[in-house]
Design a protein around this motif. Structure first.
Motif, short mmCIF file in Angstrom:
data_model
loop_
_atom_site.label_atom_id
_atom_site.label_comp_id
_atom_site.label_asym_id
_atom_site.label_seq_id
_atom_site.Cartn_x
_atom_site.Cartn_y
_atom_site.Cartn_z
N GLU A 58 16.73 -19.17 72.51
CA GLU A 58 15.50 -18.91 71.78
C GLU A 58 15.82 -18.77 70.29
N ALA B 191 14.57 -17.70 66.27
CA ALA B 191 13.69 -16.72 65.64
C ALA B 191 12.78 -17.36 64.59
N THR B 192 13.00 -18.65 64.32
CA THR B 192 12.18 -19.29 63.29
C THR B 192 10.75 -19.46 63.78
N PRO B 193 9.77 -19.33 62.89
CA PRO B 193 8.37 -19.45 63.30
C PRO B 193 8.10 -20.84 63.84
N ARG B 194 7.38 -20.91 64.94
CA ARG B 194 7.06 -22.21 65.52
C ARG B 194 5.57 -22.22 65.80
N ARG B 195 4.94 -23.33 65.48
CA ARG B 195 3.52 -23.47 65.76
C ARG B 195 3.29 -24.74 66.57
N GLU C 169 1.78 -19.67 68.45
CA GLU C 169 2.58 -19.31 67.29
C GLU C 169 3.63 -18.29 67.70
N ASN C 170 4.89 -18.60 67.44
CA ASN C 170 5.97 -17.66 67.74
C ASN C 170 5.92 -17.12 69.17
N GLY C 171 5.65 -18.03 70.07
CA GLY C 171 5.75 -17.65 71.48
C GLY C 171 4.52 -16.98 72.04
N ARG D 97 7.85 -22.34 73.55
CA ARG D 97 8.78 -23.44 73.35
C ARG D 97 8.62 -24.45 74.49
#
Lengths: 434, 322
Positions: free
Chosen positions: A3, A5-9, A28-30, A425
């Motif tokens: 996993e 830690a970077t922001p993901r959208r 966003e962020n999981g 993810r």
């Protein structure tokens, strides 16, 4: 995979949540950050759902990952990859490994392997008795207190047939809100059993596995659970009579839950006429009457969940005569398709019920946090996107599992998991593992 | 006829009558000084026996040899099979050796079916008894024996229409019973199985036969009574209380035989448990066909191998086409 830690959208556009009207879902962020129409795509990976069905990530309460011990048939990694491909974000790993998962050490090993795999969460199930021997309780408390946090206990593959041991196990796990998942099979009534006992077994000369061997244990365990006020879960219900017993227990308000496998919703013992061991499974395939009763019970909630009983076996253990073959079928990658085929396309259930039977309810029985949650803002983004219009012939060569012992080879089944998200993810994108 | 003989249900009425008629012809050869036909010369028949059965094996061996086939006996004991070789690898080995027919005896129900349908071998498969499933050549030799005894001269071309056949014993575990029920029904006979209820399978109501628990009630209405071997060990699994109780209720003794119609015969596939399902008095009486069944077994197996491998045409003609 680990996993980050970077922001993901991720923006899923036009998805029918549980089969409802098309909406956009922003992850966003999981976490599910927003649900609505015309959500901005800025900075997000966009997935055009195009009217496909969005479900909570599926949860399997009954998976055989085979590691440790039988890595020739499956490993935690290959099994969790198969699970992700089938739309699952969490699986419960059964305890009948080598060594048996009957100590804190073994369940922690399986739990750790699951975390390392990264494809789906693995919640180990602990054995009820030492070595599945049925004689002495395993250290249930130690397994619960371990990093694996075991709450489901099962000797699956073997029945806890001693009434006193079963009673004690049911009582003991109350201390930590555990549940005993029983493989209901009276051992003396099923010595040498090869298939359902009935018309077909009489003709084929294969030793019968009578329905009463399942039902008598279920009846006993329901009464035991009621007596001691414990939670009881019954694995892989396979007969119409078992359904009646569970229905009765629920009418009494007793805390009894039950599962059915996809194969028991579709296949019957008529298939055994081929003597092809791909149809050899425990409990055995039953009759059309049983199949219809199981479907009805799943639809009306008598049966709480669908569980795969994914049971991988190496090719040589099925490429042989019936009597020498291993029992079991793989099911993670076809479960949702079989449920769509038998329950949704037949009008017995809608997609909201599918979400309940394959995600909410199994997570609730297993007391599994972070899974089986509604598709709603603020919830963990464990999601599965399904294309129900897809039709294909099952081709085992395309399976992700290490094993190929599917009973559906060449059969046309509907639906395809196009995307699976584990805490935001993607583990599956456009039908392919990431 | 189909290419394999796995189950008595593989045989149509006409197939079955053809086999019996062919067996009559084969039987006449046994009366000659030179008991041999050149029909299967150059063909290889493998006897693949995973279970001890000297009687059935030598019957097939004699049948194949009288048709001039080359015979290979492959016994699981002392072979690679006892070292863990799979049925598949054994089959591939036999295929590589060019077996034209494999006669298989196996302890698992369905093993011959697997052998015939798995693609492991190309030749014909003949089931010589699989688990508790079927033993079709035994049923054929039984039907042949019944026809000869009851129809006497001019049996050729006839079936067993209206004949009342009673099968007594461990129906649940008997491959002989399963094959006979199907074959005798196909041939028009009225079949009744008799056993204690513990030895009748769940699901028997779908078989083409009647079921009775009362031997004495059935005997006067029987043209042939087939006594099955009952293993004494069944007692240990509580299928019946004691040997003596079994013998009293379901054994055939002189008194019971006397209640059968005068023309009725007593049959036994062997080996007999004298004192258990049949008394010595009955076994040694002229009404008992046990020894004749052995003789007929060779003729019937010759017929089966001939029809499966040689077909209707002479082997020589066929070779010119190839």
């Amino acid at each position: 995979m680990s996993e980050t830690a970077t922001p993901r959208r991720t923006l899923i556009k036009g998805a029918k949540i549980l089969g409802g009207r098309p909406q956009d879902v922003l992850v966003e962020n999981g976490t599910i950050a927003e649900i609505g129409s015309g959500l901005p795509a800025a900075g997000a990976t966009v997935i055009e759902a195009d009217g496909r069905i969005l479900l909570p990530g599926l949860v399997d309460l009954h998976t055989h990952l085979r590691e440790p011990g039988r890595e020739d048939s499956e490993t935690v990694l290959t099994g969790t990859r198969a699970a992700a491909a089938g739309g699952y974000t969490a699986v419960h790993a059964m305890a009948n490994t080598f060594p048996v998962a009957d100590t804190a050490g073994v369940v922690e090993q399986v739990w750790r392997l699951g975390r390392e795999s990264g494809y789906c969460d693995v919640q180990p199930i602990g054995a009820v008795t030492v070595g599945l021997g049925g004689k002495q309780l395993a250290e249930l408390g130690a397994m619960h207190d371990s990093a694996a946090g075991v709450t489901v206990f099962s000797d699956d593959g073997k029945c806890v047939d001693d009434a006193v041991i079963m009673r004690r196990a049911l009582e003991y796990v109350k201390a930590f809100d555990g549940v005993v998942a029983q493989h209901a099979q009276e051992p003396r009534l099923t010595e040498g059993a090869q298939m359902n006992e009935g018309t077909v077994s009489a003709e084929l000369g294969l030793t019968g596995w009578p329905a009463v061997a399942e039902e008598s244990i279920i009846a006993r365990d329901i009464l035991l659970a009621a007596h001691v006020g414990s939670r009881l879960h019954i694995c892989h219900l396979s007969t119409a009579g078992s359904v009646e017993l569970v229905r009765w227990a629920k009418s009494k308000g007793w805390r009894v839950t039950a599962e059915v496998t996809p194969h028991h919703l579709l296949l019957t013992d008529e298939l055994v006429r081929s003597y092809d061991p791909v149809y050899k499974v425990n409990p055995p395939l039953r009759t059309e009457t049983d199949v219809l009763a199981l479907r009805e019970a799943l639809a009306d909630g008598t049966i709480d969940i669908v569980a795969t009983d994914h049971a991988p076996h190496p090719h040589e253990d099925k490429d042989c005569e019936w009597g020498a073959a291993a029992m079991g079928m793989i099911g993670l990658e076809t479960a949702l398709s079989v449920v769509q085929h038998t329950m949704v396309d037949t009008g017995l259930m809608d997609w909201a019920k599918v979400a309940d039977r394959m995600a909410y309810a199994p997570a609730a029985i297993g007391r599994l946090a972070g899974h089986g949650r509604p598709v709603a803002v603020g919830e963990p983004a464990n999601l599965t996107l399904v294309d129900p219009a897809y039709r294909s012939l099952v081709d085992p060569a395309g399976f992700v599992s290490r094993s190929r012992n599917t009973p559906y080879k060449g059969r046309e089944l509907p639906g395809r998991v196009t995307h699976t998200f584990l805490r935001g993810r993607a583990t599956v994108t456009d039908g392919n593992l990431t | 006829m189909k290419r394999h003989l796995i189950s008595a249900t593989d045989l149509s009425h006409d197939d079955a009558v053809l086999i019996l008629d062919t067996a009559e012809e084969m039987g006449r050869i046994a009366d000659r000084p030179i008991k041999k036909l050149p029909t299967l010369r150059g063909r290889t028949v493998v006897n693949l026996f995973f279970e001890d059965s000297t009687r059935t094996r030598i019957s097939f061996e004699a049948a194949a040899k009288r048709l001039s086939a080359d015979v290979i006996n492959f016994s699981a004991k002392g072979s690679s099979v006892s070292k863990g070789e799979s049925l598949k690898d054994t089959a591939l080995t036999l295929q590589a050796m060019g077996a034209d027919a494999v006669v298989i005896r196996h302890h698992d129900s369905g093993a011959p079916h697997r052998l015939a349908t798995s693609g492991w071998i190309g030749g014909s498969v003949v089931n010589a008894g699989d688990g508790t499933h079927e033993h079709p050549t035994q049923a054929l030799l039984d039907a042949y024996t019944i026809r000869r005894r009851l129809a006497a001269a001019g049996a050729a071309g006839t079936d067993l229409a209206g004949r009342r056949i009673t099968i007594v014993g461990d129906i649940l575990h008997s491959r002989v019973a399963r094959s006979n029920v199907h074959l005798l029904h196909t041939l028009g006979a009225e079949v009744t199985v008799v056993a204690p209820p513990t030895l009748v399978p769940i699901g028997v109501e779908h078989w083409p036969c009647a079921v009775s628990y009362d031997l004495d009630a059935v005997l006067p209405k029987s043209d042939a009574v087939m006594m099955l071997r009952v293993q004494r060990e069944r007692m240990n699994a509580a299928y019946f209380p004691t040997e003596r109780e079994y013998a009293r209720r379901y054994g055939l003794n002189g008194d019971r035989m006397a209640r059968m119609p005068g023309h009725a015969i007593v049959m036994h596939p062997g080996p007999m448990n004298r004192g258990m399902e049949i008394t010595a008095e009955v076994a040694d009486s002229p009404r008992c066909t046990a020894v004749e069944q052995v003789t007929n077994g060779v003729s019937v197996r010759m017929a089966v191998l001939y029809l499966l491998l040689g077909g209707a045409e002479p082997a020589a003609t066929k070779e010119t086409h190839e």
